[in-house]
Write a protein that holds these residues in place. Structure first.
Motif, PDB file in Angstrom:
ATOM      1  N   VAL A  24      -0.053   2.916  -8.099  1.00 54.30           N
ATOM      2  CA  VAL A  24       0.922   3.167  -9.159  1.00 54.30           C
ATOM      3  C   VAL A  24       2.357   3.237  -8.629  1.00 54.30           C
ATOM      4  N   HIS A  25       2.560   3.760  -7.409  1.00 47.38           N
ATOM      5  CA  HIS A  25       3.918   3.910  -6.883  1.00 47.38           C
ATOM      6  C   HIS A  25       4.334   2.785  -5.935  1.00 47.38           C
ATOM      7  N   THR A  85       8.055   7.278  -4.057  1.00 44.47           N
ATOM      8  CA  THR A  85       8.211   8.626  -3.510  1.00 44.47           C
ATOM      9  C   THR A  85       8.860   8.594  -2.127  1.00 44.47           C
ATOM     10  N   THR A  86       9.433   7.464  -1.742  1.00 48.16           N
ATOM     11  CA  THR A  86      10.016   7.305  -0.414  1.00 48.16           C
ATOM     12  C   THR A  86      11.497   7.663  -0.422  1.00 48.16           C
ATOM     13  N   GLY A  87      11.916   8.475   0.547  1.00 45.27           N
ATOM     14  CA  GLY A  87      13.335   8.706   0.809  1.00 45.27           C
ATOM     15  C   GLY A  87      14.125   9.227  -0.366  1.00 45.27           C
ATOM     16  N   ARG A  88      15.416   8.909  -0.362  1.00 44.29           N
ATOM     17  CA  ARG A  88      16.331   9.376  -1.398  1.00 44.29           C
ATOM     18  C   ARG A  88      16.204   8.524  -2.653  1.00 44.29           C
ATOM     19  N   SER A 144       0.782  -1.240   0.000  1.00 44.68           N
ATOM     20  CA  SER A 144       0.000   0.000   0.000  1.00 44.68           C
ATOM     21  C   SER A 144       0.811   1.286   0.000  1.00 44.68           C
ATOM     22  N   SER A 145       2.097   1.254   0.374  1.00 42.89           N
ATOM     23  CA  SER A 145       2.867   2.497   0.496  1.00 42.89           C
ATOM     24  C   SER A 145       3.563   2.852  -0.808  1.00 42.89           C
ATOM     25  N   PRO A 146       3.708   4.148  -1.098  1.00 46.20           N
ATOM     26  CA  PRO A 146       4.314   4.590  -2.369  1.00 46.20           C
ATOM     27  C   PRO A 146       5.836   4.563  -2.318  1.00 46.20           C
TER      28      PRO A 146
END
Length: 689
Positions: free
Chosen positions: A497-498, A433-436, A428-430
């Protein structure tokens, strides 16, 4: 003639005084990286002062010039010749603390009044003498709005950005491992930050002084200072020691910056909270206790030995043991200084016979596992600059080092994600778009290696690709609508999508582009990357396939990177999505607005969960979130029982213009604007980098 003295911010600001930034100074220009560095220093100092109330941290100099003809008998005025960026930022931080305390009701009125009346304003003076600090004309309106708590505070400029940054940081959930509150932070700022105040003589040419202060020159590094200090302590043996120990150390580490880092890592082993900027002072304090040349020589020999081990971290292919080498290669690819003190400690233990290579390899795997699992659940690097150095002191010496480290990392709030939490985040988490960005790619490359790929893939040419594209083409939309219903397409797309299940690696990002899945499948089938060949087995691609692949990848990840020792522990309300939402909302400038959908896009979710969250949980600046038409949502309500004011009136006071019921579209923050705000405040770099 100038006079210099060491002092603190409280002594500078208290009393009837005013500090003017002269016209020849540039406007306020500090940005996110400066804010982050100052915040790290202040919060670290606040922690240090829990055990040592006299702890201080030096932040530089402040050059002041008295203004002739100050208001007689009332107020003393100074020009800020140098140091306006620091002074402005620190007063904005104090204003943010004041407003945070007022909003939370977590301090006495005395605390907030003291900040406002003694440190930010001259309580009994009228304009133009009322503000303690008077910035350049370009910044005064925005700065005064912050000090006076006007609706326009936190405007869309550098002054407003600083204020919003500190409000966002102060609003972060309290971490039991960092037990400091806003009052302690204010005390650290006012009495713990040390500054050299340099006062000029009334006849001095302050403009010339300003120019000379801003001339650049070659500065000695802390490594240079330490080398000079050590060899000054060797009056009879300096040539011999330089040749036999120091020169090999320089050759092994290849540059002075790495020598400085080595001295810092060494200091962390006994003083886990020390900052890299304090390396020389910390080492000098320790070295001053050595009385003889032999003791100094022994210390240089010890550092040279550490240097040989540190080189293995920098050049892991030189490591003899294959299992340790594999882990060192991975941790080198992670490209982060934060685990370095713990890695070096593990190599020291092995070097002196207190740990085996097998134990060290396993311990390094636990470090890697913590990094990967935290990254995948959206925790990235937060707090790791405390976790890893502290481990050196806190490991149970009665256990094998790998078991001791596993237990240590599994205890407390280190966000070592359990298997269940990990699977939930992967689905469920994108991740995209996470972190570096570099670490996102590193994780994807590591996952590819889990497929036991025999052919070496050059990761330098690879990029992360979305299988279901970021922007749906008509053909993609038709295929998804046929399978899931047209009304669900956008929601499902935004949610998935992510996520990891929809991401892969490719060297053909341009050619994959926005092709339909049939064409993508052909390209992926021909790829030498094994995870692509697995995707190509599917006949169609949509939410069901993304979830199935996400679960398949979860199994590989769980098998490769072991979870915490106590897998039954719970994390409570630990969803990083809501922490990210609150942080982003805090950063919304006064006089601007956004939508539920745009927030959802940036955070990698759908508009409905955002709306549900804001309708049921307190959140900063929720009134600045409107529907897609720029209207206040019919479902909007204040969660504070006593609030009856109209959100439109509040928005108007903040500077939002309305035409009928709709807010001015020119004042809407775009997705790109929100992404920029998010990037500027995220803690995505190591504190020593």
């Amino acid at each position: 003639m100038v006079a210099a003295q060491e002092t603190n911010l409280q002594k500078i600001l208290e009393g009837t005084s005013q500090y003017l930034v002269p016209l020849y100074q540039r406007p306020y220009q500090w940005g996110p990286e400066n804010f982050k560095e100052l915040w790290r220093d202040v919060t670290q100092l606040a922690e240090d002062r829990i055990d040592d109330v006299e702890a201080t941290h030096f932040i530089g100099s402040l050059v002041l010039a008295p203004i002739p003809g100050s208001v007689a008998g009332s107020i003393t005025r100074y020009l800020v010749v140098d140091g306006q960026q620091r002074l402005t930022t620190l007063t904005l931080l104090l204003a943010a603390v004041r407003d945070h305390l007022l909003e939370q009701g977590s301090a006495t009125r005395r605390d907030t009044d003291r900040i406002h009346n003694q440190l930010l304003t001259n309580q009994y003076e009228d304009d133009p003498y009322r503000l303690k600090l008077l910035p350049t004309q370009a910044d005064r309106e925005s700065y005064a709005a912050v000090v006076d708590s006007l609706p326009t505070a936190g405007s869309d400029d550098n002054v407003g950005a600083a204020y919003r940054f500190f409000r966002a940081r102060l609003a972060e959930p309290i971490d039991p491992d960092m037990p400091v509150d806003a009052v302690q932070i204010a005390q650290a700022v006012t009495t713990g930050l040390s500054v050299v105040s340099i006062s000029t003589h009334p006849g001095d040419n302050v403009h010339r002084i300003f120019q000379s202060l801003n001339n650049t020159g070659l500065k000695l590094t802390q490594g240079d200072l330490l080398r000079n200090y050590l060899f000054m302590r060797l009056p009879t043996r300096s040539d011999e020691v330089y040749r036999t120990h120091w020169l090999p150390l320089q050759n092994a580490l290849e540059d002075n910056e790495r020598i400085e880092t080595l001295f810092w890592l060494d200091l962390l082993h006994t003083k886990p909270q020390v900052k890299q900027t304090q390396t020389f002072a910390g080492q000098q304090s320790r070295l001053e206790k050595l009385a003889t040349e032999d003791e100094i020589v022994g210390e240089i020999e010890r550092i040279a030995g550490l240097g040989r081990l540190y080189r293995l971290m920098l050049h892991p292919l030189e490591e003899a043991d294959s299992a340790v080498r594999e882990r060192l290669v991975h941790l080198s690819e992670w490209d982060s200084i934060t685990p370095a003190p713990l890695i070096l400690h593990l190599l020291v233990l092995r070097d002196r016979g207190d740990a085996t290579s097998e134990q060290v390899a396993r311990a390094l795997l636990y470090i890697e596992s913590l990094l990967v699992r935290r990254f995948l659940v959206g925790r990235a690097t937060t707090g790791l600059n405390r976790v890893f150095p502290a481990a050196v002191q806190e490991l149970d010496a009665d256990l094998p080092v790998d078991e001791a480290l596993h237990r240590y990392l599994s205890e407390g709030r280190k966000h070592y994600a359990t298997d269940d939490r990990l699977v939930d985040a992967i689905l469920s988490s994108p991740l995209y778009t996470t972190g570096r960005a570099a670490q996102r790619k590193t994780v994807m490359v590591w996952i590819e290696r889990l497929f036991a790929t025999r052919e070496h893939v050059d990761s330098r040419s690879l990029t992360i690709e979305h299988v279901m594209p970021q922007t749906l083409s008509p053909s993609w939309r038709r295929e998804l609508a046929a399978a899931y219903g047209d009304e669900k397409v956008d929601t499902l797309h935004d949610q998935l999508v992510h996520t990891l299940g929809n991401l892969t690696l490719t060297g053909y990002n341009e050619s994959l582009s926005n092709h339909d899945f049939g064409r993508k499948r052909e390209i992926l089938q021909a790829s030498s990357i094994r995870m692509n060949q697995e995707i190509a087995v599917y006949k169609a691609w949509g939410p069901n396939e993304i979830e199935e692949r996400g679960r398949s990848l979860s199994e590989r990840i769980i098998a490769a990177w072991p979870g915490p020792a106590d897998a039954t522990r719970t994390t409570g309300d630990d969803n990083p999505l809501w922490a990210s939402l609150n942080r982003l909302l805090t950063l919304l400038p006064a006089g601007r607005w956004t939508t539920y959908g745009d927030l959802a896009r940036v955070l990698g979710t759908a508009a409905q969960p955002i709306g549900n969250r804001l309708a049921n949980a307190p959140a900063p600046n929720a009134h600045r979130v409107l529907n897609a038409q720029g209207e206040i949502s019919a479902a909007f309500r204040w969660l504070e029982p006593h609030r009856t004011d109209e959100p439109r009136e509040i928005l108007a006071e903040e500077g939002v213009r309305f035409s009928g019921n709709r807010a001015d579209s020119g004042q809407r923050l775009t997705v790109a604007d929100l992404e920029q705000l998010r990037v500027e405040v995220e803690e995505d770099t190591d504190p020593a980098e």
